[in-house]
Motif scaffolding. Structure first.
Motif, short mmCIF file in Angstrom:
data_model
loop_
_atom_site.label_atom_id
_atom_site.label_comp_id
_atom_site.label_asym_id
_atom_site.label_seq_id
_atom_site.Cartn_x
_atom_site.Cartn_y
_atom_site.Cartn_z
N MET A 19 35.86 40.29 44.27
CA MET A 19 36.37 39.16 43.50
C MET A 19 35.80 37.82 43.97
N ARG A 20 34.66 37.81 44.61
CA ARG A 20 34.08 36.56 45.10
C ARG A 20 33.92 35.56 43.95
N PRO A 25 43.78 36.61 39.44
CA PRO A 25 43.91 38.03 39.76
C PRO A 25 43.57 38.90 38.55
N LEU A 26 42.95 40.03 38.82
CA LEU A 26 42.54 40.95 37.76
C LEU A 26 43.03 42.35 38.08
N SER A 27 43.16 43.16 37.06
CA SER A 27 43.36 44.60 37.21
C SER A 27 42.08 45.27 36.76
N ALA A 47 37.84 33.25 47.30
CA ALA A 47 36.97 32.07 47.25
C ALA A 47 35.51 32.49 47.43
N ASP A 48 34.64 31.53 47.57
CA ASP A 48 33.21 31.79 47.77
C ASP A 48 32.95 32.09 49.24
N LYS A 49 33.24 33.33 49.63
CA LYS A 49 33.00 33.75 51.01
C LYS A 49 32.59 35.22 51.03
N ALA A 50 31.73 35.56 51.95
CA ALA A 50 31.19 36.91 52.03
C ALA A 50 32.22 37.94 52.49
#
Length: 97
Positions: A19-20, A25-27, A47-50
């Motif tokens: 989900m980067r 939220p998604l299903s 968020a934008d994180k590895a």
């Protein structure tokens, strides 16, 4: 009439989704090559994180359907459901090119 995105792969996959840079939220429902549900899970925004977590199907899959969290039932997707694709392009989509 539903918000969502269907991913179709040319062959069986054994990877995962993450989900980067996804703010809501998604299903997700994973389907095998015959269109049968492999697994269903909810995914949290990241968020934008590895270091965002991944969400594997737990078995090979050919299709993945993402919808806003909790809306798979609205699209009649549950364990035992079968995916049937009747069009490869959304009829409401605007041509691009």
């Amino acid at each position: 009439g539903y918000d969502g995105m269907l991913f179709e792969f040319p062959g069986d996959q054994d990877g995962a989704f993450w989900m980067r840079n996804t703010p809501m939220p998604l299903s997700i429902a994973y389907f095998d090559r015959m269109g049968e549900v492999v697994s269903i899970t909810d995914m949290a925004p990241c968020a934008d994180k590895a270091s965002c977590p991944s969400y594997p199907a737990g078995a090979t899959f050919r299709y993945a359907l993402e919808v806003p969290k909790g809306q798979l039932a609205d699209a009649l997707v549950a364990k035992g459901s079968r995916l049937t694709i009747i069009a490869r392009r959304c009829p409401l989509a605007t041509p691009t090119g």
